[in-house]
Design an enzyme around this catalytic site. Sequence first.
Site, PDB file in Angstrom:
ATOM      1  N   CYS A   1       0.878  -1.312  -0.041  1.00  0.00           N
ATOM      2  CA  CYS A   1      -0.011   0.057   0.107  1.00  0.00           C
ATOM      3  C   CYS A   1       0.836   1.319  -0.091  1.00  0.00           C
ATOM      4  O   CYS A   1       1.656   1.504  -1.001  1.00  0.00           O
ATOM      5  CB  CYS A   1      -1.023  -0.016   1.154  1.00  0.00           C
ATOM      6  SG  CYS A   1      -2.350   1.186   0.836  1.00  0.00           S
TER       7      CYS A   1
ATOM      8  N   HIS B   1      -3.942  -4.772  -0.236  1.00  0.00           N
ATOM      9  CA  HIS B   1      -3.354  -5.052   1.230  1.00  0.00           C
ATOM     10  C   HIS B   1      -3.349  -6.477   0.964  1.00  0.00           C
ATOM     11  O   HIS B   1      -4.391  -7.385   1.196  1.00  0.00           O
ATOM     12  CB  HIS B   1      -4.416  -4.555   2.289  1.00  0.00           C
ATOM     13  CG  HIS B   1      -4.271  -3.244   2.505  1.00  0.00           C
ATOM     14  ND1 HIS B   1      -3.292  -2.663   3.564  1.00  0.00           N
ATOM     15  CD2 HIS B   1      -4.831  -2.169   2.062  1.00  0.00           C
ATOM     16  CE1 HIS B   1      -3.317  -1.402   3.529  1.00  0.00           C
ATOM     17  NE2 HIS B   1      -4.502  -0.979   2.730  1.00  0.00           N
TER      18      HIS B   1
ATOM     19  N   GLU C   1      -2.496  -8.438   3.478  1.00  0.00           N
ATOM     20  CA  GLU C   1      -3.080  -8.952   4.905  1.00  0.00           C
ATOM     21  C   GLU C   1      -4.546  -8.866   5.029  1.00  0.00           C
ATOM     22  O   GLU C   1      -5.272  -9.498   6.154  1.00  0.00           O
ATOM     23  CB  GLU C   1      -2.360  -8.275   5.976  1.00  0.00           C
ATOM     24  CG  GLU C   1      -2.994  -6.597   6.385  1.00  0.00           C
ATOM     25  CD  GLU C   1      -2.406  -5.860   5.172  1.00  0.00           C
ATOM     26  OE1 GLU C   1      -2.793  -4.322   5.550  1.00  0.00           O
ATOM     27  OE2 GLU C   1      -1.767  -5.962   4.373  1.00  0.00           O
TER      28      GLU C   1
END
Length: 213
Positions: free
Chosen positions: A82, A191, A193
């Site tokens: 990001c 992202h 995650e």
Amino acid sequence: MKVAIIDYGMGNLHSVLKSVQAVNDCGADVFLTSDPDVVVKADKVVFPGQGAMPDCMRELREHGLAEAVLETTGSKPFFGICVGAQLLFEHSEEGDTAGLGLFPGNVVRFADGLKDAHGERLKVPHMGWNRVSQTRAHPLFAGIDDGERFYFVHSYHFAPADAALSLGESTYPTPFSCVVGRDNIFATQFHTEKSHHAGLQMMKNFLAWDGCC
């Protein structure tokens, strides 16, 4: 193997840490650190980020980590996420901010008044799941289908000056680069995650990656 996740006060640090730990089946020592010396000595580096680029750049410099990022990107596997990916470019329109200059090009804002194929207005920031087309082969795409969906939250996107830097594209509503890389550096606008199985697979690939394309 030591894997440093850079802590400069910005980003989903604990979410990133947990996601890397979840796929750590190679016994790596995965940890958060704000110590530039520890970052430089790590075998691999993850550079997350979230928030406004001017704030991220300021925090990076105030923590003395800008130099550590520049040093590690020249020698070992490096993963930017990001804003941690946006910071690798020369300049961002967000706050007219100078980046680290590792990649030629800019970070630009999505235009106002964007509309989808049905004429419906698209919101900025671009937020949610979107498909990623793999424009160039890379080891970190192993086990991930072309066109797989990843999770995005951003108002600005990469505009690389060198087309060869772009490894993947998404569409909103026109194509934009969302994965970039060169040599030992790999970076994503989305992202990992927050991207469930695909994001975890990408991070697992990173743990196994030797930094070669």
